[in-house]
Write an enzyme that holds these catalytic residues in place. Structure first.
Site, PDB file in Angstrom:
ATOM      1  N   GLY A   9       0.822  -1.207   0.000  1.00  0.00           N
ATOM      2  CA  GLY A   9       0.000   0.000   0.000  1.00  0.00           C
ATOM      3  C   GLY A   9       0.857   1.259   0.000  1.00  0.00           C
ATOM      4  N   ARG A  42       0.245  -2.777  -6.776  1.00  0.00           N
ATOM      5  CA  ARG A  42      -0.468  -3.642  -7.733  1.00  0.00           C
ATOM      6  C   ARG A  42      -0.224  -3.176  -9.162  1.00  0.00           C
ATOM      7  NH1 ARG A  42      -5.679  -5.291  -4.936  1.00  0.00           N
ATOM      8  NH2 ARG A  42      -5.434  -4.357  -2.904  1.00  0.00           N
ATOM      9  N   HIS A 154      -1.611   4.447  16.451  1.00  0.00           N
ATOM     10  CA  HIS A 154      -0.570   5.490  16.501  1.00  0.00           C
ATOM     11  C   HIS A 154      -0.804   6.485  17.649  1.00  0.00           C
ATOM     12  CE1 HIS A 154      -3.369   7.949  14.135  1.00  0.00           C
ATOM     13  NE2 HIS A 154      -2.614   9.006  14.347  1.00  0.00           N
ATOM     14  N   HIS A 216      -8.157   4.448  19.460  1.00  0.00           N
ATOM     15  CA  HIS A 216      -7.494   5.635  20.021  1.00  0.00           C
ATOM     16  C   HIS A 216      -8.103   6.092  21.347  1.00  0.00           C
ATOM     17  CE1 HIS A 216      -5.738   5.494  16.147  1.00  0.00           C
ATOM     18  NE2 HIS A 216      -6.373   6.451  15.528  1.00  0.00           N
TER      19      HIS A 216
HETATM   20  C1  BG6 Z   1      -6.586   7.927  11.963  1.00  0.00           C
HETATM   21  C2  BG6 Z   1      -7.994   7.975  11.429  1.00  0.00           C
HETATM   22  O1  BG6 Z   1      -6.375   6.757  12.715  1.00  0.00           O
HETATM   23  O2  BG6 Z   1      -6.352   9.046  12.785  1.00  0.00           O
HETATM   24  C3  BG6 Z   1      -8.272   9.287  10.734  1.00  0.00           C
HETATM   25  O3  BG6 Z   1      -8.183   6.897  10.531  1.00  0.00           O
HETATM   26  C4  BG6 Z   1      -7.906  10.464  11.599  1.00  0.00           C
HETATM   27  O4  BG6 Z   1      -9.638   9.379  10.355  1.00  0.00           O
HETATM   28  C5  BG6 Z   1      -6.484  10.290  12.120  1.00  0.00           C
HETATM   29  O5  BG6 Z   1      -8.007  11.665  10.834  1.00  0.00           O
HETATM   30  C6  BG6 Z   1      -6.137  11.370  13.100  1.00  0.00           C
HETATM   31  O6  BG6 Z   1      -4.789  11.215  13.447  1.00  0.00           O
HETATM   32  P1  BG6 Z   1      -3.964  12.419  14.038  1.00  0.00           P
HETATM   33  O7  BG6 Z   1      -2.650  11.820  14.407  1.00  0.00           O
HETATM   34  O8  BG6 Z   1      -3.866  13.459  12.973  1.00  0.00           O
HETATM   35  O9  BG6 Z   1      -4.738  12.920  15.213  1.00  0.00           O
END
Ligand code: BG6
Length: 429
Positions: A9, A42, A154, A216
């Site tokens: 990807g 791909r 993350h 999150h």
């Molecule tokens: C991602 C989501 O995990 O986190 C997104 O899929 C979102 O929709 C993003 O915009 C926000 O991440 P950050 O680090 O910018 O707060």
């Protein structure tokens, strides 16, 4: 250790927005000289297109490999192409739509790309609900053991999310206060000003509950609630988070609200879409330390600001009092305590003041994706979600998903609106 990072990807949105900049930075810092990137695509694409702005920094260690992801034979060719040596490890990073993950994992396994020096990095969402998460985890476990799997959330890797634990563990004054005896309620907010930004197909299958709340928000709450032992080791963090998640009670749908921003349906081209771009819910814990403390989790897109924070409200001894502590996860990363003090002047009035610190503008905070890549390369797993955490999070949210499949209403809110009135429209005090 010499590392080959195989990115499925590489032409996708996440690779372009997060992974390539993070890689460019860690390479620039000289953290990994012996790193090679293999971008899997791909379609026939040239390296310049794939690397875009990061071409100069990454070109010398990158190659692009074209293959058919659905064809098991192609994975044998990929294996020859990788040609892993004894002193090397290979990381397979799956930055692909959720419905492609299982097939790729299986094909990697069938081609023998799951040896002891192979690791699997997975992006969320880990399933759509409890049943599909179990299925996804079982499929992965058929080919990779849990030690080899790095499930990325993350938010866990954000500097200030890590700081919740460090701050709690290192400051006795707050450690003493950290229970229902002194804490009245907790709020976790992840508000965004952006909408779905060209990710209509992804978002229509996902929605705010799966996209942000399931991972999150629940993880930020777990970091706030988890028990901190005297001999805290970061390696034990996943087990401590799990303890906090297990103590959370299953959600009560009547304490939740779902909403969609006006214009969303036009944007995604689905005039009947019931997908929520906003969700707020109240949870409770049955850990004796947290009984009677309501915990509100809220996330939404197209709101009036970008703000992620954990806000801890302390109990008052009388109505005139109010104190809270905020972990500003982003932006303006830092910690603040809201205090009431005397307003300067002849009248004995009271005003809010903040004791706060924020990182100075010349402090560079590593991006969460830099931390994720650095940790995975170095086999540090404390900031990744385990399969048990993923399952528990789905269990907590299952009643809300069930209610949404029924007739629970969907509210609407204006683009650029603020979160409070939406929360209040659905959850009555
Ligand atoms: C991602 C989501 O995990 O986190 C997104 O899929 C979102 O929709 C993003 O915009 C926000 O991440 P950050 O680090 O910018 O707060």
């Amino acid at each position: 250790m010499k590392t080959k990072l195989v990115i499925f990807g590489i032409t996708g949105d996440l690779a372009q927005r997060k992974l390539l900049p993070a890689l460019a930075h860690i390479i620039e810092e000289g953290r990994f000289e012996e790193l090679n990137i293999i971008g899997v695509s791909r379609h026939q694409v040239n390296q310049g297109q794939v690397l875009g702005d990061y071409y100069d920094k990454l070109n010398h260690l990158t190659s692009v490999y074209q293959m058919d992801l659905g064809n098991p034979e192609d994975y044998h060719c990929l294996r020859d192409y990788i040609n892993q040596q004894e002193d090397e490890q290979t990381l397979f990073y799956l930055s692909v739509p959720p419905d492609s993950t299982s097939q790729i994992v299986e094909n990697l396994g069938l081609a023998g790309l799951n040896g002891p020096s192979d690791k699997l990095l997975l992006e969320k969402p880990f399933g759509r609900d409890l049943a599909s998460a179990h299925q996804m985890i079982d499929n992965t476990a058929a080919f990779f053991n849990e030690e080899q799997v790095y499930r990325i959330d993350h938010y866990l890797a954000k500097e200030m999310a890590q700081n919740i634990v460090t701050f709690r563990a290192s400051n006795a004054i707050f450690a003493h206060l950290w229970s229902n005896q002194y804490i009245e309620r907790i709020e976790v907010l992840a508000l965004e000003a952006i909408g779905v930004e060209g990710r209509a197909a992804f978002y229509e299958q996902t929605g705010a509950l799966r996209d942000i709340a399931q991972g999150h928000l629940l993880q930020l709450l777990a970091l706030t609630l988890l028990p901190i032992p005297d001999d805290l080791h970061w390696d034990n963090l996943p087990a401590l988070r799990l303890k906090a998640l297990r103590a959370l009670e299953i959600a009560d749908p009547s304490r939740s609200v779902r909403a969609q921003y006006e214009g969303y349906r036009d944007e995604v081209g689905n005039h009947e879409s019931m997908v929520e771009t906003f969700v707020s819910m109240e949870l409770k814990s049955n850990d004796p330390r947290w009984e009677r403390v309501p915990m509100a989790l809220t996330t939404g897109k197209a709101l009036d600001r970008k703000k992620t924070e954990v806000r801890v409200h302390f109990r008052r001894m009388n109505e005139a009092q109010s104190n809270y502590l905020v972990f500003h996860i982003q932006p303006n990363e830092g910690i603040a305590i809201d205090l009431l003090t005397k307003k300067p002047g002849y009248d004995q009035e009271v005003e809010h003041q903040k004791l706060s610190y924020m990182y100075s503008s010349d402090t560079r905070l590593p991006d969460a994706y830099e931390q994720v890549l650095d940790d995975a390369i170095n086999s540090r797993k404390s900031l990744f979600a385990t399969s048990e955490e993923v399952i528990r999070a789905w269990e907590i949210l299952a009643p809300i998903q069930d209610a949404w499949n029924g007739d629970m209403p969907l509210e609407f809110y204006p683009v650029g609106g603020s979160a409070r009135p939406i929360i209040q429209s659905g959850i009555k005090a």
